[in-house]
Design a protein around this motif. Structure first.
Motif, PDB file in Angstrom:
ATOM      1  N   GLU A 132      21.175 -37.956 -86.172  1.00  0.00           N
ATOM      2  CA  GLU A 132      21.177 -39.372 -86.772  1.00  0.00           C
ATOM      3  C   GLU A 132      21.234 -39.525 -88.168  1.00  0.00           C
ATOM      4  OE1 GLU A 132      17.781 -41.326 -84.945  1.00  0.00           O
ATOM      5  OE2 GLU A 132      18.959 -41.278 -82.885  1.00  0.00           O
ATOM      6  N   GLY A 133      21.600 -38.358 -88.897  1.00  0.00           N
ATOM      7  CA  GLY A 133      21.252 -38.280 -90.505  1.00  0.00           C
ATOM      8  C   GLY A 133      20.180 -38.570 -91.269  1.00  0.00           C
ATOM      9  N   GLU A 134      19.133 -38.286 -90.300  1.00  0.00           N
ATOM     10  CA  GLU A 134      17.658 -38.337 -90.978  1.00  0.00           C
ATOM     11  C   GLU A 134      17.180 -37.050 -91.335  1.00  0.00           C
ATOM     12  OE1 GLU A 134      15.573 -39.690 -87.732  1.00  0.00           O
ATOM     13  OE2 GLU A 134      16.172 -41.692 -87.699  1.00  0.00           O
ATOM     14  N   MET A 135      17.962 -35.972 -91.197  1.00  0.00           N
ATOM     15  CA  MET A 135      17.470 -34.709 -91.589  1.00  0.00           C
ATOM     16  C   MET A 135      18.849 -33.952 -91.859  1.00  0.00           C
ATOM     17  SD  MET A 135      15.168 -31.829 -89.803  1.00  0.00           S
ATOM     18  CE  MET A 135      13.626 -32.440 -90.109  1.00  0.00           C
ATOM     19  N   LYS A 136      19.065 -33.116 -92.642  1.00  0.00           N
ATOM     20  CA  LYS A 136      20.138 -32.260 -92.968  1.00  0.00           C
ATOM     21  C   LYS A 136      19.952 -30.876 -92.200  1.00  0.00           C
ATOM     22  CE  LYS A 136      21.887 -34.063 -97.094  1.00  0.00           C
ATOM     23  NZ  LYS A 136      22.610 -35.414 -96.380  1.00  0.00           N
ATOM     24  N   ILE A 137      21.157 -30.320 -91.774  1.00  0.00           N
ATOM     25  CA  ILE A 137      21.131 -28.985 -91.325  1.00  0.00           C
ATOM     26  C   ILE A 137      20.289 -28.201 -91.708  1.00  0.00           C
ATOM     27  CG2 ILE A 137      22.602 -27.096 -90.112  1.00  0.00           C
ATOM     28  CD1 ILE A 137      24.860 -29.371 -89.711  1.00  0.00           C
ATOM     29  N   GLY A 138      20.411 -27.815 -93.118  1.00  0.00           N
ATOM     30  CA  GLY A 138      19.702 -26.924 -93.758  1.00  0.00           C
ATOM     31  C   GLY A 138      18.167 -27.040 -93.649  1.00  0.00           C
ATOM     32  N   GLU A 139      17.777 -28.399 -93.529  1.00  0.00           N
ATOM     33  CA  GLU A 139      16.364 -28.604 -93.314  1.00  0.00           C
ATOM     34  C   GLU A 139      15.926 -28.102 -91.912  1.00  0.00           C
ATOM     35  OE1 GLU A 139      14.725 -32.437 -95.258  1.00  0.00           O
ATOM     36  OE2 GLU A 139      16.929 -32.740 -94.809  1.00  0.00           O
ATOM     37  N   ALA A 140      16.675 -28.721 -90.969  1.00  0.00           N
ATOM     38  CA  ALA A 140      16.488 -28.037 -89.499  1.00  0.00           C
ATOM     39  C   ALA A 140      16.297 -26.712 -89.276  1.00  0.00           C
ATOM     40  CB  ALA A 140      17.674 -28.827 -88.707  1.00  0.00           C
ATOM     41  N   SER A 141      17.220 -26.099 -90.306  1.00  0.00           N
ATOM     42  CA  SER A 141      16.980 -24.461 -90.077  1.00  0.00           C
ATOM     43  C   SER A 141      15.939 -23.808 -90.404  1.00  0.00           C
ATOM     44  CB  SER A 141      18.394 -23.861 -90.750  1.00  0.00           C
ATOM     45  OG  SER A 141      18.103 -23.966 -92.272  1.00  0.00           O
ATOM     46  N   ASP A 142      14.967 -24.576 -91.198  1.00  0.00           N
ATOM     47  CA  ASP A 142      13.733 -23.998 -91.592  1.00  0.00           C
ATOM     48  C   ASP A 142      13.090 -23.347 -90.613  1.00  0.00           C
ATOM     49  OD1 ASP A 142      10.807 -23.826 -92.118  1.00  0.00           O
ATOM     50  OD2 ASP A 142      11.736 -24.601 -93.991  1.00  0.00           O
ATOM     51  N   GLN A 143      12.537 -22.137 -90.870  1.00  0.00           N
ATOM     52  CA  GLN A 143      11.547 -21.310 -89.799  1.00  0.00           C
ATOM     53  C   GLN A 143      10.833 -22.015 -88.805  1.00  0.00           C
ATOM     54  OE1 GLN A 143      12.672 -18.047 -88.724  1.00  0.00           O
ATOM     55  NE2 GLN A 143      11.294 -18.037 -87.301  1.00  0.00           N
ATOM     56  N   LYS A 144      10.120 -23.137 -89.524  1.00  0.00           N
ATOM     57  CA  LYS A 144       9.130 -23.705 -88.824  1.00  0.00           C
ATOM     58  C   LYS A 144       9.438 -24.226 -87.466  1.00  0.00           C
ATOM     59  CE  LYS A 144       8.933 -27.638 -91.670  1.00  0.00           C
ATOM     60  NZ  LYS A 144       8.183 -28.383 -92.848  1.00  0.00           N
ATOM     61  N   TYR A 145      10.660 -24.763 -87.487  1.00  0.00           N
ATOM     62  CA  TYR A 145      11.368 -25.366 -86.231  1.00  0.00           C
ATOM     63  C   TYR A 145      11.945 -24.350 -85.369  1.00  0.00           C
ATOM     64  CZ  TYR A 145      10.943 -29.273 -89.715  1.00  0.00           C
ATOM     65  OH  TYR A 145      10.586 -30.304 -90.357  1.00  0.00           O
ATOM     66  N   ARG A 146      11.957 -23.091 -85.497  1.00  0.00           N
ATOM     67  CA  ARG A 146      12.855 -22.170 -84.543  1.00  0.00           C
ATOM     68  C   ARG A 146      11.901 -21.929 -83.501  1.00  0.00           C
ATOM     69  NH1 ARG A 146      15.317 -23.995 -87.586  1.00  0.00           N
ATOM     70  NH2 ARG A 146      15.847 -24.500 -85.137  1.00  0.00           N
ATOM     71  N   LEU A 147      12.674 -21.817 -82.268  1.00  0.00           N
ATOM     72  CA  LEU A 147      12.010 -21.183 -81.112  1.00  0.00           C
ATOM     73  C   LEU A 147      12.196 -19.905 -80.639  1.00  0.00           C
ATOM     74  CD1 LEU A 147      12.921 -24.390 -78.600  1.00  0.00           C
ATOM     75  CD2 LEU A 147      10.564 -24.038 -79.843  1.00  0.00           C
ATOM     76  N   THR A 148      11.326 -19.292 -80.238  1.00  0.00           N
ATOM     77  CA  THR A 148      11.377 -17.892 -79.880  1.00  0.00           C
ATOM     78  C   THR A 148      10.997 -17.631 -78.432  1.00  0.00           C
ATOM     79  OG1 THR A 148       9.248 -17.222 -80.934  1.00  0.00           O
ATOM     80  CG2 THR A 148      11.402 -17.045 -82.393  1.00  0.00           C
ATOM     81  N   PRO A 149      11.544 -16.645 -77.800  1.00  0.00           N
ATOM     82  CA  PRO A 149      10.791 -16.094 -76.482  1.00  0.00           C
ATOM     83  C   PRO A 149       9.346 -15.786 -76.779  1.00  0.00           C
ATOM     84  CG  PRO A 149      13.215 -15.086 -76.805  1.00  0.00           C
ATOM     85  CD  PRO A 149      12.550 -15.939 -78.056  1.00  0.00           C
ATOM     86  N   THR A 150       8.572 -16.613 -76.114  1.00  0.00           N
ATOM     87  CA  THR A 150       6.933 -16.004 -76.176  1.00  0.00           C
ATOM     88  C   THR A 150       6.643 -15.309 -75.187  1.00  0.00           C
ATOM     89  OG1 THR A 150       6.237 -18.131 -75.294  1.00  0.00           O
ATOM     90  CG2 THR A 150       6.747 -18.191 -77.819  1.00  0.00           C
ATOM     91  N   GLU A 151       5.620 -14.513 -75.427  1.00  0.00           N
ATOM     92  CA  GLU A 151       4.993 -14.023 -74.184  1.00  0.00           C
ATOM     93  C   GLU A 151       4.447 -14.969 -73.131  1.00  0.00           C
ATOM     94  OE1 GLU A 151       5.231 -10.530 -73.520  1.00  0.00           O
ATOM     95  OE2 GLU A 151       6.510 -10.741 -75.275  1.00  0.00           O
ATOM     96  N   ALA A 152       3.530 -15.811 -73.901  1.00  0.00           N
ATOM     97  CA  ALA A 152       3.171 -16.894 -72.972  1.00  0.00           C
ATOM     98  C   ALA A 152       4.132 -17.584 -72.010  1.00  0.00           C
ATOM     99  CB  ALA A 152       2.505 -17.879 -73.783  1.00  0.00           C
ATOM    100  N   SER A 153       5.530 -17.670 -72.369  1.00  0.00           N
ATOM    101  CA  SER A 153       6.480 -18.092 -71.554  1.00  0.00           C
ATOM    102  C   SER A 153       6.851 -17.177 -70.441  1.00  0.00           C
ATOM    103  CB  SER A 153       7.794 -18.538 -72.161  1.00  0.00           C
ATOM    104  OG  SER A 153       8.275 -17.567 -72.674  1.00  0.00           O
ATOM    105  N   LYS A 154       6.609 -15.918 -70.674  1.00  0.00           N
ATOM    106  CA  LYS A 154       7.059 -14.759 -69.517  1.00  0.00           C
ATOM    107  C   LYS A 154       5.829 -14.698 -68.640  1.00  0.00           C
ATOM    108  CE  LYS A 154       9.940 -12.812 -73.026  1.00  0.00           C
ATOM    109  NZ  LYS A 154      10.191 -11.686 -73.780  1.00  0.00           N
ATOM    110  N   VAL A 155       4.574 -15.099 -68.707  1.00  0.00           N
ATOM    111  CA  VAL A 155       3.350 -14.883 -68.226  1.00  0.00           C
ATOM    112  C   VAL A 155       3.411 -15.217 -66.595  1.00  0.00           C
ATOM    113  CG1 VAL A 155       1.103 -15.341 -67.654  1.00  0.00           C
ATOM    114  CG2 VAL A 155       1.774 -15.058 -70.009  1.00  0.00           C
ATOM    115  N   GLN A 156       3.481 -14.255 -65.909  1.00  0.00           N
ATOM    116  CA  GLN A 156       3.554 -14.417 -64.329  1.00  0.00           C
ATOM    117  C   GLN A 156       2.044 -14.870 -63.720  1.00  0.00           C
ATOM    118  OE1 GLN A 156       6.422 -14.474 -62.556  1.00  0.00           O
ATOM    119  NE2 GLN A 156       7.504 -14.168 -64.562  1.00  0.00           N
ATOM    120  N   PHE A 157       2.071 -15.974 -63.023  1.00  0.00           N
ATOM    121  CA  PHE A 157       0.736 -16.344 -62.572  1.00  0.00           C
ATOM    122  C   PHE A 157       0.920 -16.653 -61.087  1.00  0.00           C
ATOM    123  CE2 PHE A 157       2.923 -20.282 -63.424  1.00  0.00           C
ATOM    124  CZ  PHE A 157       2.482 -21.064 -62.442  1.00  0.00           C
TER     125      PHE A 157
END
Length: 172
Positions: A89-114
């Motif tokens: 929507e043009g409210e944020m630039k791609i460079g801003e969105a690329s900031d590390q605080k917005y990145r997702l990474t595979p987490t151990e919690a997401s791999k937890v089998q219960f």
């Protein structure tokens, strides 16, 4: 670019990200994610709350932990989707969105089998759906913001999508 984020110097990566946020694929992913957030909230506040009261102590503890992990994962999904919608929507630039605080990474919690034994089936379905969506969005995040150079070329759907983008100049 930004010093704290992932630099999007590669013009193809920037163009690919811009193309993706404008695509129908992003629109569908956004709707899917937000629908899952809403369905989960409704379940946990209604039917799930009632169901959890019927569980034995050990299963109730498993339910509580699983629902907390689910909620956290869905908040991360929603945050990522909202950042990309802001780019769209043009409210944020791609460079801003690329900031590390917005990145997702595979987490151990997401791999937890219960042990899902005894848990309400609807909760298990929601957990599975969130896990699948989180995995897919994590791959997209890596593709869009880490760039092609860092992505291991494999014979998978993501590699095929990159090949199509190179050939036709669009992801959507």
């Amino acid at each position: 670019m930004m010093s704290m984020g992932i630099s999007i110097d590669n013009e193809a990566t920037r163009a690919g990200t811009e193309s993706f946020v404008q695509s129908e694929l992003f629109a569908r992913t956004f709707r899917e994610g937000m629908t899952l957030v809403e369905e989960t909230a409704n379940y946990l506040d209604g039917e799930g709350r009632d169901a959890s009261k019927q569980l034995g102590r050990d299963t109730a503890l498993t339910y509580a932990g699983a629902s907390m992990r689910l909620t956290t994962q869905l908040m991360q999904i929603a945050s990522w989707l909202l950042v990309l919608r802001a780019v769209r929507e043009g409210e944020m630039k791609i460079g801003e969105a690329s900031d590390q605080k917005y990145r997702l990474t595979p987490t151990e919690a997401s791999k937890v089998q219960f042990n899902s034994d005894g848990l309400p089936q609807q909760l298990v379905v929601l957990i599975d759906a969130a896990h699948q969506l989180y995995s897919r969005i994590t791959r997209l995040d890596h593709e869009l913001f880490v760039g092609e150079e860092a992505v291991e070329e494999k014979n998978d759907a993501a590699a095929q999508q990159r090949a199509l983008f190179k050939a036709f100049g669009t992801l959507g």
